[in-house]
Design an enzyme around this catalytic site. Structure first.
Site, PDB file in Angstrom:
ATOM      1  N   HIS A  48       0.818  -1.217   0.000  1.00 33.39           N
ATOM      2  CA  HIS A  48       0.000   0.000   0.000  1.00 33.39           C
ATOM      3  C   HIS A  48       0.852   1.267   0.000  1.00 33.39           C
ATOM      4  CE1 HIS A  48       0.184   0.199   4.557  1.00 33.39           C
ATOM      5  NE2 HIS A  48       0.107   1.480   4.293  1.00 33.39           N
ATOM      6  N   ASP A  95      -0.292  -7.496   1.624  1.00 28.22           N
ATOM      7  CA  ASP A  95       0.259  -6.132   1.608  1.00 28.22           C
ATOM      8  C   ASP A  95       1.794  -6.146   1.680  1.00 28.22           C
ATOM      9  OD1 ASP A  95       0.351  -3.389   1.664  1.00 28.22           O
ATOM     10  OD2 ASP A  95      -0.302  -3.198   3.759  1.00 28.22           O
ATOM     11  N   GLY A 191       2.940   6.070   8.676  1.00 28.67           N
ATOM     12  CA  GLY A 191       4.346   6.439   8.463  1.00 28.67           C
ATOM     13  C   GLY A 191       5.299   5.330   8.880  1.00 28.67           C
ATOM     14  N   SER A 193       4.262   2.171   8.287  1.00 31.06           N
ATOM     15  CA  SER A 193       3.882   1.129   7.333  1.00 31.06           C
ATOM     16  C   SER A 193       5.064   0.688   6.495  1.00 31.06           C
ATOM     17  CB  SER A 193       2.842   1.675   6.354  1.00 31.06           C
ATOM     18  OG  SER A 193       1.624   1.807   7.007  1.00 31.06           O
TER      19      SER A 193
HETATM   20  C1  4AZ Z   1      -1.435   3.550   8.598  1.00 31.05           C
HETATM   21  O1  4AZ Z   1      -2.348   4.357   8.492  1.00 31.05           O
HETATM   22  C2  4AZ Z   1      -1.405   2.630   9.773  1.00 31.05           C
HETATM   23  N1  4AZ Z   1      -1.715   0.589  14.307  1.00 31.05           N
HETATM   24  C3  4AZ Z   1      -0.287   1.854  10.015  1.00 31.05           C
HETATM   25  C4  4AZ Z   1      -0.248   1.002  11.102  1.00 31.05           C
HETATM   26  C5  4AZ Z   1      -1.334   0.933  11.942  1.00 31.05           C
HETATM   27  C6  4AZ Z   1      -2.450   1.690  11.723  1.00 31.05           C
HETATM   28  C7  4AZ Z   1      -2.488   2.549  10.632  1.00 31.05           C
HETATM   29  C8  4AZ Z   1      -1.273  -0.012  13.107  1.00 31.05           C
HETATM   30  O2  4AZ Z   1      -0.547   3.484   7.753  1.00 31.05           O
END
Ligand code: 4AZ
Length: 241
Positions: A48, A95, A191, A193
């Site tokens: 993503h 993902d 951020g 991710s």
């Molecule tokens: C995001 O929005 C996101 N708590 C990444 C990780 C988590 C939630 C949202 C895990 O990229």
């Protein structure tokens, strides 16, 4: 990272910052996601993260993403490979993506130093209850991104527990893994991710998960969800070997 502490230089040497700028533009690159160095020329991240018409680069070695540090290695990405079955729906399925880096000193891309090292792929899954570590430059409890690399300890949660109706129910599939603290307070966030969930065994760190999604960050009964690296081993090996 919510509930984290600052990382010392070299403590998470597989951590990379995945950065983008609009394709062909002369803007500076900005941090979009985390990533994990698997091989000198290969970074694992979240699918993503790799959307839109961008030029990509990775930066690794340093802890502060807002200033240039002596230990930084900045390397252009020459190819992005998104999992063929990546799907965005009620959850994020498959993902994972791989970034192929540009060879600078052929055959090397990233050079191994005290601050830059690869993480191992796991040969076995780790058990629920295992204490593992997440790291990244994502949002914190102050609702801002962190310029310093943060890390936090989280516990692996069984899929049985994470599929309970109070947690994520049927949103969770077996290519996903939950980790966190069900009481809340410690988690990955926007951020982070694409970045690592690593677990240690006998002094070696194994990439167990890739930060993927969650309902909010650090909320009670809403732990972080990670792409379960163990289920993508064949896919990863087929691309990088
Ligand atoms: C995001 O929005 C996101 N708590 C990444 C990780 C988590 C939630 C949202 C895990 O990229």
């Amino acid at each position: 990272i919510f509930g984290g502490i600052k990382s010392s230089p070299g403590a998470y040497p597989w951590q990379v910052s995945v950065q983008a700028r609009p394709r062909g533009s002369s803007f500076g690159f900005s941090h979009l996601c985390g990533g994990i160095l698997l091989k000198s020329c290969w970074v694992l991240t979240a699918a993503h993260c790799i959307e839109g018409n961008y030029d990509w680069q990775v930066v690794m070695g340093g802890v502060n993403i807002d200033k240039k540090e002596e230990m930084d290695q900045t390397i252009p990405v020459i190819e992005t490979i998104v999992h063929e079955r990546y799907r965005e729906g009620q959850a994020l399925y498959n993902d994972v993506a791989l970034l192929k880096l540009q060879a600078t000193d052929s055959p090397y891309c990233a050079k191994e130093t005290r601050f830059v090292k690869t993480a191992c792929l796991p040969s076995q899954p780790f058990p629920a209850g295992k204490e593992c570590v997440i790291s990244g430059w994502g949002k914190t409890e102050n609702r801002t991104y962190s310029s310093h690399l943060l890390n936090a300890r989280v516990l692996l949660i069984s899929n049985e527990r994470c599929q309970s109706p109070q947690v994520y129910g049927s949103l969770l599939d077996n290519s996903m893994l939950c980790a966190g603290i069900l009481q809340g307070g410690i988690d990955s966030c926007q951020g982070d991710s694409g970045g690592p969930l690593v677990c240690e065994n006998d002094g070696t760190y194994y990439v167990t998960g890739v930060v993927s999604w969650g309902h909010g960050c650090a909320q009670r009964n809403k732990p972080g969800v990670y792409a379960n690296v163990h289920t993508f081993l064949n896919w990863i090996n087929s691309k990088i070997n």
